[in-house]
Enzyme design. Structure first.
Site, PDB file in Angstrom:
ATOM      1  N   ASP A  62      26.043  54.681  72.702  1.00  0.00           N
ATOM      2  CA  ASP A  62      26.574  54.265  71.403  1.00  0.00           C
ATOM      3  C   ASP A  62      27.863  55.025  71.085  1.00  0.00           C
ATOM      4  O   ASP A  62      28.841  54.450  70.604  1.00  0.00           O
ATOM      5  CB  ASP A  62      25.511  54.529  70.326  1.00  0.00           C
ATOM      6  CG  ASP A  62      26.008  54.199  68.934  1.00  0.00           C
ATOM      7  OD1 ASP A  62      26.101  52.998  68.621  1.00  0.00           O
ATOM      8  OD2 ASP A  62      26.312  55.132  68.169  1.00  0.00           O
TER       9      ASP A  62
ATOM     10  N   GLU B  35      23.676  49.493  75.273  1.00  0.00           N
ATOM     11  CA  GLU B  35      24.314  50.787  74.985  1.00  0.00           C
ATOM     12  C   GLU B  35      23.905  51.834  76.020  1.00  0.00           C
ATOM     13  O   GLU B  35      24.726  52.630  76.488  1.00  0.00           O
ATOM     14  CB  GLU B  35      23.947  51.260  73.573  1.00  0.00           C
ATOM     15  CG  GLU B  35      24.595  50.411  72.489  1.00  0.00           C
ATOM     16  CD  GLU B  35      24.385  50.972  71.090  1.00  0.00           C
ATOM     17  OE1 GLU B  35      25.299  50.861  70.272  1.00  0.00           O
ATOM     18  OE2 GLU B  35      23.284  51.520  70.817  1.00  0.00           O
TER      19      GLU B  35
END
Lengths: 219, 219
Positions: free
Chosen positions: A35, A107
């Protein structure tokens, strides 16, 4: 899976595709790293593509690209779904959590590429995947105050309050410090400075809107 | 200034040190990029140093390192203050906004190094500056539910609610899905899965606490 990176060490890919329902180790820690990497690489891309966009606008554009729904779309295009390792509960319950599971796995894969091959391959991969999406994302034609107002109204929340905090300088080169404050869905205050009161209000509204969208992305 | 990077192109450093009160162009856009890069580089460092920390705990640790106060401390050590280019208003009003101005300039300088020299020099610089700080940051001995409770109480907000959403699997290998929900200062829900209800509650509390601290960092 159509994921465009060939892993030297496939254990990274396996870890990235292991949902927490399948036990430990799983992809939650990699997702944290992915992320952050995705946020930085998309930030750079937007910084380049929109040389005139303000900080608040860049933040808002990023929130449109990096959120659960948008990342699940990318994950589906890459056909990650079939490769996910899920626990028995998730396998049965099926669909409804699927979007967030796919987004998280994507992610985590971004971080897996970073660990497997380093920053440059990771950056290239993200730029390849998001280049067209970034180009398709237009800067809004509505001004920031209008967009913030519409966003707050859609949630039934109170309108923002603008306040002139100070002004500086001589009449011919005056600057204005303005705050934009909202109380719901969360209390936020942003301050901006510009050459007119109206421009400072727009900048402050843009910052508040960016933070709201960023928050929606995280929760 | 004791900033440990010699810029090939000093214009990047100048831009990073120009506060918005001095007009445009200023460091606001670079700060956006620098914040993202710093977040990613610190995420990687924490990921390495704390191989057992959960995603929520990593997020909480990062929020302790990357916030206005902590970055202002770094900026002071690097003696950025004297190099800042401020508008006349900020020069007069002096101190009170100083911390955020210093922190923003530091973030902008991180991005300036990236633009000037690329990712590896930027990463090395951040790791040099934060390595000891990361080592000094201990994982809390208090459990996450306790820390979340204390955090909410300190703000006068309602306590979190935990709910068992589902359990899966046979008795000898059961997993529990638990949510942790808070309503103030902002509505957040996190879900976690673990081999015991208590462990799942801890993980969910950790995630909520991480998001709260992250939010505090942004606003």
């Amino acid at each position: 899976m159509k994921f465009p990176h060939r892993f030297r060490d496939p254990a990274w890919a396996q870890l990235a595709l292991t949902h927490r329902s399948a036990g430990k180790p799983n992809n939650e820690r990699l997702e944290f790293l992915g992320d952050a990497l995705l946020g930085a690489i998309i930030a750079e891309l937007l910084y380049e593509v929109h040389p005139k966009a303000s900080e608040g606008e860049l933040s808002r554009l990023r929130a449109q690209l990096v959120n659960g729904n948008a990342l699940a779309v990318v994950a589906r295009e890459l056909e990650l779904g079939d490769e996910l390792k899920l626990g028995p509960g998730e396998l049965k319950s099926g669909g409804f959590r699927r979007d967030s599971i796919l987004a998280d796995a994507f992610e985590a894969l971004v971080a897996a590429v970073y660990e497997d091959a380093g920053f440059d391959p990771c950056r290239s991969l993200v730029r390849d995947l998001f280049g067209e999406r970034v180009a398709a994302l237009r800067r809004s034609s509505k001004d920031a105050k209008t967009r913030l107002q519409e966003h707050l109204q859609s949630g039934g929340w109170p309108l923002p309050q603008y306040e002139l905090v100070a002004s500086h300088g001589e009449d011919h080169a005056k600057t204005f410090d303005v705050t934009c404050r909202i109380t719901e869905p969360v209390e936020l205050v942003a301050e901006a400075t510009a050459g007119s009161r109206r421009a400072a209000e727009q900048d402050a509204a843009e910052t508040v809107l960016g933070q709201l969208l960023e928050l929606a992305r995280e929760s």
